[in-house]
Write a protein that holds these residues in place. Structure first.
Motif, PDB file in Angstrom:
ATOM      1  N   HIS A  30     -23.404   5.200  16.035  1.00 23.12           N
ATOM      2  CA  HIS A  30     -22.995   5.431  14.649  1.00 23.12           C
ATOM      3  C   HIS A  30     -24.038   6.267  13.901  1.00 23.12           C
ATOM      4  N   THR A  74     -14.664  -3.404   6.333  1.00 19.53           N
ATOM      5  CA  THR A  74     -15.356  -3.147   7.599  1.00 19.53           C
ATOM      6  C   THR A  74     -14.480  -2.253   8.468  1.00 19.53           C
ATOM      7  N   ASP A  75     -15.014  -1.837   9.602  1.00 20.16           N
ATOM      8  CA  ASP A  75     -14.230  -1.049  10.567  1.00 20.16           C
ATOM      9  C   ASP A  75     -12.965  -1.792  10.978  1.00 20.16           C
ATOM     10  N   ASN A  76     -13.072  -3.096  11.153  1.00 24.95           N
ATOM     11  CA  ASN A  76     -11.921  -3.912  11.580  1.00 24.95           C
ATOM     12  C   ASN A  76     -10.813  -3.910  10.546  1.00 24.95           C
ATOM     13  N   ASP A  77     -11.162  -3.794   9.277  1.00 27.33           N
ATOM     14  CA  ASP A  77     -10.154  -3.759   8.219  1.00 27.33           C
ATOM     15  C   ASP A  77      -9.300  -2.509   8.278  1.00 27.33           C
ATOM     16  N   TYR A  78      -9.826  -1.456   8.878  1.00 27.99           N
ATOM     17  CA  TYR A  78      -9.097  -0.208   8.981  1.00 27.99           C
ATOM     18  C   TYR A  78      -8.284  -0.097  10.272  1.00 27.99           C
ATOM     19  N   ALA A  79      -8.489  -1.019  11.190  1.00 28.30           N
ATOM     20  CA  ALA A  79      -7.816  -0.957  12.492  1.00 28.30           C
ATOM     21  C   ALA A  79      -6.347  -1.309  12.398  1.00 28.30           C
TER      22      ALA A  79
END
Length: 79
Positions: A30, A74-79
């Motif tokens: 990242h 978070t990244d997971n929220d966008y998945a």
């Protein structure tokens, strides 16, 4: 011993560069991608400014991390 403003800025810049190098060398993809996308000098400058701003407001980094986690996706929220 107190450092003058110029020496403090040089020390912060040096530490930011060292930490950035460690993260890039340590395989943190990242950070590597962010460095490539933004440019190393701009990223280092932004990190130094973030440190100075947080310090100027009396925030410590655990508090800053907790507030960021509570107010951002978070990244997971966008998945």
């Amino acid at each position: 011993m107190l450092l003058d403003e110029h020496r403090t800025a040089l020390l912060v810049e040096s530490v930011v560069e060292e930490v950035l190098s460690e993260f890039i060398s340590g395989g943190h993809s990242h950070v590597s991608r962010l460095t490539l996308g933004v440019g190393r000098a701009r990223l280092a400058g932004a990190l130094a400014q973030l440190y100075q701003d947080a310090r100027g407001q009396g925030l410590n980094f655990p508090e800053l991390a907790a507030k960021t986690a509570a107010n951002h996706l978070t990244d997971n929220d966008y998945a």
